[in-house]
Design a protein around this motif. Structure first.
Motif, PDB file in Angstrom:
ATOM      1  N   ASN A   1       0.825  -1.213   0.000  1.00  0.00           N
ATOM      2  CA  ASN A   1       0.000   0.000   0.000  1.00  0.00           C
ATOM      3  C   ASN A   1       0.857   1.260   0.000  1.00  0.00           C
ATOM      4  OD1 ASN A   1      -2.474  -1.495   0.137  1.00  0.00           O
ATOM      5  ND2 ASN A   1      -2.072  -1.833   2.318  1.00  0.00           N
ATOM      6  N   GLY A   2       1.953   1.207  -0.788  1.00  0.00           N
ATOM      7  CA  GLY A   2       2.816   2.365  -0.961  1.00  0.00           C
ATOM      8  C   GLY A   2       3.861   2.550   0.111  1.00  0.00           C
ATOM      9  N   ARG A   3       3.929   1.676   1.107  1.00  0.00           N
ATOM     10  CA  ARG A   3       4.880   1.814   2.214  1.00  0.00           C
ATOM     11  C   ARG A   3       5.913   0.692   2.159  1.00  0.00           C
ATOM     12  NH1 ARG A   3       5.032  -0.385   7.288  1.00  0.00           N
ATOM     13  NH2 ARG A   3       3.002  -1.379   6.889  1.00  0.00           N
ATOM     14  N   ILE A   4       7.196   1.060   2.251  1.00  0.00           N
ATOM     15  CA  ILE A   4       8.268   0.069   2.226  1.00  0.00           C
ATOM     16  C   ILE A   4       8.272  -0.704   3.543  1.00  0.00           C
ATOM     17  CG2 ILE A   4      10.758  -0.286   2.097  1.00  0.00           C
ATOM     18  CD1 ILE A   4      10.971   2.167   0.354  1.00  0.00           C
ATOM     19  N   THR A   5       8.155  -2.023   3.437  1.00  0.00           N
ATOM     20  CA  THR A   5       8.154  -2.868   4.633  1.00  0.00           C
ATOM     21  C   THR A   5       9.472  -3.607   4.841  1.00  0.00           C
ATOM     22  OG1 THR A   5       7.217  -4.732   3.409  1.00  0.00           O
ATOM     23  CG2 THR A   5       5.666  -3.196   4.436  1.00  0.00           C
ATOM     24  N   GLU A   6      10.220  -3.830   3.760  1.00  0.00           N
ATOM     25  CA  GLU A   6      11.479  -4.569   3.890  1.00  0.00           C
ATOM     26  C   GLU A   6      12.332  -4.309   2.657  1.00  0.00           C
ATOM     27  OE1 GLU A   6      13.020  -9.134   4.943  1.00  0.00           O
ATOM     28  OE2 GLU A   6      10.882  -8.691   4.606  1.00  0.00           O
ATOM     29  N   THR A   7      13.654  -4.261   2.836  1.00  0.00           N
ATOM     30  CA  THR A   7      14.593  -4.045   1.733  1.00  0.00           C
ATOM     31  C   THR A   7      15.745  -5.031   1.855  1.00  0.00           C
ATOM     32  OG1 THR A   7      14.052  -1.686   1.573  1.00  0.00           O
ATOM     33  CG2 THR A   7      16.123  -2.400   0.596  1.00  0.00           C
ATOM     34  N   LYS A   8      16.144  -5.617   0.730  1.00  0.00           N
ATOM     35  CA  LYS A   8      17.261  -6.559   0.704  1.00  0.00           C
ATOM     36  C   LYS A   8      18.179  -6.222  -0.463  1.00  0.00           C
ATOM     37  CE  LYS A   8      15.049 -10.527   2.921  1.00  0.00           C
ATOM     38  NZ  LYS A   8      14.798 -11.989   2.853  1.00  0.00           N
TER      39      LYS A   8
ATOM     40  N   VAL B   1      -0.248  -7.890   5.925  1.00  0.00           N
ATOM     41  CA  VAL B   1      -1.136  -6.904   5.308  1.00  0.00           C
ATOM     42  C   VAL B   1      -2.416  -6.792   6.125  1.00  0.00           C
ATOM     43  CG1 VAL B   1      -0.242  -7.227   2.989  1.00  0.00           C
ATOM     44  CG2 VAL B   1      -2.084  -8.685   3.797  1.00  0.00           C
ATOM     45  N   PRO B   2      -3.077  -5.642   6.100  1.00  0.00           N
ATOM     46  CA  PRO B   2      -4.350  -5.492   6.820  1.00  0.00           C
ATOM     47  C   PRO B   2      -5.467  -6.232   6.096  1.00  0.00           C
ATOM     48  CG  PRO B   2      -3.830  -3.501   5.611  1.00  0.00           C
ATOM     49  CD  PRO B   2      -2.636  -4.383   5.482  1.00  0.00           C
ATOM     50  N   TYR B   3      -6.586  -6.417   6.791  1.00  0.00           N
ATOM     51  CA  TYR B   3      -7.729  -7.101   6.192  1.00  0.00           C
ATOM     52  C   TYR B   3      -8.270  -6.277   5.024  1.00  0.00           C
ATOM     53  CZ  TYR B   3      -7.974 -10.619   9.855  1.00  0.00           C
ATOM     54  OH  TYR B   3      -7.698 -11.678  10.691  1.00  0.00           O
ATOM     55  N   GLY B   4      -8.730  -6.989   4.001  1.00  0.00           N
ATOM     56  CA  GLY B   4      -9.264  -6.348   2.808  1.00  0.00           C
ATOM     57  C   GLY B   4      -8.304  -6.453   1.646  1.00  0.00           C
ATOM     58  N   ARG B   5      -8.525  -5.651   0.629  1.00  0.00           N
ATOM     59  CA  ARG B   5      -7.702  -5.665  -0.578  1.00  0.00           C
ATOM     60  C   ARG B   5      -6.512  -4.736  -0.411  1.00  0.00           C
ATOM     61  NH1 ARG B   5     -11.591  -3.873  -5.073  1.00  0.00           N
ATOM     62  NH2 ARG B   5     -12.176  -2.387  -3.437  1.00  0.00           N
ATOM     63  N   ASN B   6      -5.339  -5.215  -0.844  1.00  0.00           N
ATOM     64  CA  ASN B   6      -4.107  -4.470  -0.639  1.00  0.00           C
ATOM     65  C   ASN B   6      -3.283  -4.431  -1.930  1.00  0.00           C
ATOM     66  OD1 ASN B   6      -3.868  -4.163   2.568  1.00  0.00           O
ATOM     67  ND2 ASN B   6      -4.681  -6.194   2.099  1.00  0.00           N
ATOM     68  N   LYS B   7      -2.528  -3.343  -2.079  1.00  0.00           N
ATOM     69  CA  LYS B   7      -1.645  -3.169  -3.220  1.00  0.00           C
ATOM     70  C   LYS B   7      -0.220  -3.538  -2.819  1.00  0.00           C
ATOM     71  CE  LYS B   7      -4.390   0.620  -5.166  1.00  0.00           C
ATOM     72  NZ  LYS B   7      -4.380   2.046  -5.603  1.00  0.00           N
ATOM     73  N   GLY B   8       0.319  -4.541  -3.512  1.00  0.00           N
ATOM     74  CA  GLY B   8       1.693  -4.955  -3.259  1.00  0.00           C
ATOM     75  C   GLY B   8       2.601  -4.561  -4.407  1.00  0.00           C
ATOM     76  N   GLU B   9       3.881  -4.376  -4.100  1.00  0.00           N
ATOM     77  CA  GLU B   9       4.845  -3.962  -5.122  1.00  0.00           C
ATOM     78  C   GLU B   9       6.241  -4.388  -4.699  1.00  0.00           C
ATOM     79  OE1 GLU B   9       6.573   0.200  -7.097  1.00  0.00           O
ATOM     80  OE2 GLU B   9       4.803   0.220  -5.769  1.00  0.00           O
ATOM     81  N   VAL B  10       7.012  -4.892  -5.675  1.00  0.00           N
ATOM     82  CA  VAL B  10       8.435  -5.155  -5.472  1.00  0.00           C
ATOM     83  C   VAL B  10       9.189  -4.208  -6.387  1.00  0.00           C
ATOM     84  CG1 VAL B  10      10.302  -6.823  -5.690  1.00  0.00           C
ATOM     85  CG2 VAL B  10       8.082  -7.559  -4.811  1.00  0.00           C
ATOM     86  N   ARG B  11      10.126  -3.446  -5.813  1.00  0.00           N
ATOM     87  CA  ARG B  11      10.796  -2.372  -6.559  1.00  0.00           C
ATOM     88  C   ARG B  11      12.300  -2.480  -6.375  1.00  0.00           C
ATOM     89  NH1 ARG B  11       9.214   3.391  -4.486  1.00  0.00           N
ATOM     90  NH2 ARG B  11       7.148   2.669  -5.192  1.00  0.00           N
ATOM     91  N   ILE B  12      13.035  -2.201  -7.453  1.00  0.00           N
ATOM     92  CA  ILE B  12      14.494  -2.129  -7.368  1.00  0.00           C
ATOM     93  C   ILE B  12      14.917  -0.673  -7.525  1.00  0.00           C
ATOM     94  CG2 ILE B  12      14.865  -4.460  -8.228  1.00  0.00           C
ATOM     95  CD1 ILE B  12      15.543  -3.268 -10.952  1.00  0.00           C
ATOM     96  N   ASP B  13      16.154  -0.376  -7.062  1.00  0.00           N
ATOM     97  CA  ASP B  13      16.648   0.992  -7.185  1.00  0.00           C
ATOM     98  C   ASP B  13      16.867   1.322  -8.654  1.00  0.00           C
ATOM     99  OD1 ASP B  13      18.640  -0.918  -7.318  1.00  0.00           O
ATOM    100  OD2 ASP B  13      20.205   0.476  -6.679  1.00  0.00           O
TER     101      ASP B  13
END
Length: 669
Positions: A265-272, A291-303
């Motif tokens: 949901n647009g917030r970085i939770t972990e970086t490796k 993730v919280p209950y309901g529908r959520n937006k996930g994303e994996v991003r590189i620099d």
């Protein structure tokens, strides 16, 4: 120079005919009277004098005449260059590539500038048309000589997320040329990406009316990194036991280290950190998905470390919910069937369902519609009120799973469906007397992912008359083993054996776990779709019962995709850009769809110049060679010129032949 029918050249051996006529023509002499030959010795007269060639000029004319006749039948031709600019009524087509790869650097802006320069160079009254293409072709303007309209069409081309398809462009160009019935001069502005090339070169074929002039925009192999794929669950029931696996790929790159982040949901939770090898791939694993209950937006991003930032993120959608309850009805508490059934779900990591066990005596007043599905495991008598409630439950869209054992034989009929139970067949374990699964319907959801049942031994099977139901598995004696019956909007799945290890040894085989898991998901109507789809994919908006109900769809920009009329009539929707689509249905089945661009676009390597030349030459019907100046070379036949020479030689032969014939007559006199 060439020949249309070169095999006729073999007839050149006929040139020996005039030689044969001149050498072996019949020798005639005038007889002289003589008194007697009896005193002369018989001997062979020499004919060397008569074997000499006579009338050499006539011989040469006749031989040349034969050769010219052979040449005429071989149909010689030469190629003549025709200036392409002289084609009457020619329409200039400006095709601009707006696929994902054109987002690298300033490629798209360069292509649009080059197209506008071409518009400025058009002659007065010369007509043109603007196209934009990726996986499909968009007509951006009409055929017009208005330069302002053409420039506005070029300016309106937006960067896309689709994959390049030169085959689709070729098909559209053939169609445009056929509909206009005019020649086309196509100015192609693209990065000429190799991944946009079709597997079958024939798909690039151009018609003779199309003249292709490709302009390579920054066509060079540029290093690029991308999040190639993400494996994530569609639904989460236990965040601590959920993993996300991402694959980072490099194209044309050297060995490098990249930072990979998981966003929810647009917030970085972990970086490796991950080390990507040269022209290789590396995997990254995130061990939780809180993730919280309901529908959520996930994303994996590189620099961001390259010119194409559009493929540095990979989207996925995930829904957090509580497990659904399923009712397991058994004859008595603590049965073996319940033990193996729950163990299979646990082994599959299936936390989507919680099993609520109950005995036959406890279900008289139970409402089945509270459960995702109901299991009847080898039961005898069943309360009539509960059975009637099950029928109504199935007709309304519910699902019932029935396992038949020795207690079911006394009923004579299968619960809910009423199918006749014909007999029960038993085989002792001694002597290897047992049945096996001889045939499986690999397309059925219960068997779709695992059809390896060949080692399972069935010692007890209940023979059921399936009627018009779908038979998904049969035993070696052809008796139905798995029967799928539809009742109203729901399903009743009948398994003609039990879940324990007495009637069969199925529970101790590896195929038992996927069978239980897949069937539970199928009967519980648990959406097992992917967490993301590709740009260009489709989604169904409504079923047959929801005709006329409005469906609201918001694209990644937050804009409505459908008009008011389309919202009540459209059956499906195509995803045209990367991001999240929010689908809101009238029945409450809302869905958040994550859409990603095809990662074939991340490989920026261009196609070779030889391949481009071959593509251009398909309009001439040849696969190689050809001019690169834009001129067209056409074959011109020399047949008429050869036949004129044959006619002149025939007249000369006639005159020479008459002259020599008259000389022979005078010599004879």
């Amino acid at each position: 120079m060439g020949f249309f029918t070169p095999w006729f050249l073999a007839c050149a051996v006929a040139v020996g005919l005039p030689v044969w006529l001149h050498l072996l023509r019949k020798h005639k002499t005038t007889p002289l009277p003589f008194s007697s030959l009896m005193f002369f010795e018989r001997r062979t007269q020499s004919s060397i004098k008569h074997r000499r060639l006579r009338y050499l000029l006539l011989l040469a004319v006749r031989a040349l005449l034969v050769l010219l006749l052979v040449l005429a039948f071989a149909q010689p031709y030469v190629r003549q260059t025709v200036l392409a600019s002289k084609r009457s009524g020619e329409v200039t087509v400006l095709a601009v590539d707006n696929s994902l790869s054109m987002r690298a650097g300033t490629r798209l802006s360069q292509a649009k500038s080059a197209a506008k320069s071409a518009i400025g160079g058009l002659r007065v009254g010369q007509r043109a048309q603007v196209l934009a293409f990726g996986s499909r072709v968009q007509v951006m303007s009409e055929v017009t000589d208005d330069r302002n309209s053409l420039n506005a069409a070029v300016d309106s081309i937006e960067p896309g997320d689709t994959r390049t398809s030169y085959a689709e462009l070729s098909r559209s160009l053939r169609s445009i040329a056929q509909s206009l019935k005019l020649p086309l001069a196509v100015e192609l502005y693209s990065d000429m990406q190799q991944s946009g090339w079709p597997a079958n070169f024939n798909d690039l074929r151009l018609s003779a009316a199309v003249q292709l002039n490709p302009h390579a925009i920054d066509a060079k192999e540029t290093p690029n990194f991308t999040v190639e794929n993400v494996v994530a669950p569609r639904r989460v029931y236990d965040a601590k036991h959920t993993r996300v696996l991402a694959t980072v790929a490099g194209f044309g790159n050297k060995k490098a280290t990249r930072s990979v982040s998981l966003l929810l949901n647009g917030r970085i939770t972990e970086t490796k950190q991950v080390e990507v090898p040269e022209n290789g791939r590396a995997g990254v694993e995130f061990l939780s998905l809180d993730v919280p209950y309901g529908r959520n937006k996930g994303e994996v991003r590189i620099d961001t470390a390259d010119t194409l930032a559009a493929d540095d993120s990979f989207y996925f959608s995930v829904e957090r919910s509580d497990p659904r309850h399923a009712l397991f009805v058994q004859e008595s508490a603590g049965s073996r069937g319940l033990l193996f059934f729950k163990a299979a779900l646990d082994a599959a990591g299936q936390s989507a369902f919680e099993i609520d066990p109950a005995t036959v005596d406890q279900v008289a007043n139970v409402a089945p519609n509270k459960y995702a599905f109901v299991v009847l495991s080898d039961i005898g008598a069943i309360p009539a009120t509960f059975e009637n409630a099950l029928r109504d439950y199935v007709r309304g869209g519910g699902s019932v799973w029935i396992a038949l054992g020795h207690l079911s034989v006394g009923r004579g009929k299968v619960p809910v469906t009423g199918d006749a139970i014909q007999e029960a067949r038993y085989a002792g374990r001694e002597g290897e007397r047992f049945q096996t699964a001889a045939w499986l319907d690999a397309g059925h959801p219960s068997i779709l992912k695992d059809d390896r049942w060949e080692g399972v031994k069935f010692y007890q099977a209940i023979h059921v008359a399936p009627g018009n139901a779908r038979v998904a598995a049969r035993l070696s004696d052809q008796a139905p083993l798995l029967i799928d019956s539809q009742l109203g909007e729901g399903h009743v799945l009948t398994f003609a054996s039990a879940f324990d290890n007495v009637a069969n040894d199925f529970p101790v085989h590896a195929s038992f776990v996927p069978f239980i898991e897949q069937t539970a998901r199928y009967l519980g109507r648990l959406d097992a779709g992917p967490a993301s789809v590709l740009v260009g994919g489709f989604a169904e908006l409504r079923d047959s019962k929801e005709k006329g109900a409005a469906v609201d769809v918001l694209d990644p920009k937050g804009e409505r995709v459908l008009s008011l009329e389309e919202a009540t009539k459209a059956q499906n929707i195509q995803f045209t850009m990367a991001g999240f689509y929010d689908i809101r249905r009238p029945n409450g089945r809302n869905e958040l769809v994550a859409v990603n661009a095809d990662r074939h676009e991340s490989d920026l390597a261009p196609v070779s110049q030889d391949s481009l030349t071959l593509w251009r030459n398909t309009a001439q019907g040849t696969a190689g060679g050809g001019s690169t100046s834009g001129d067209e070379r056409k074959p011109v036949s020399l047949w008429w010129y050869v036949m004129l020479a044959v006619l002149l030689l025939a007249l000369a032969e006639s005159l020479l032949g008459n002259q020599h014939l008259s000389v022979d007559k005078e010599a004879a006199v």
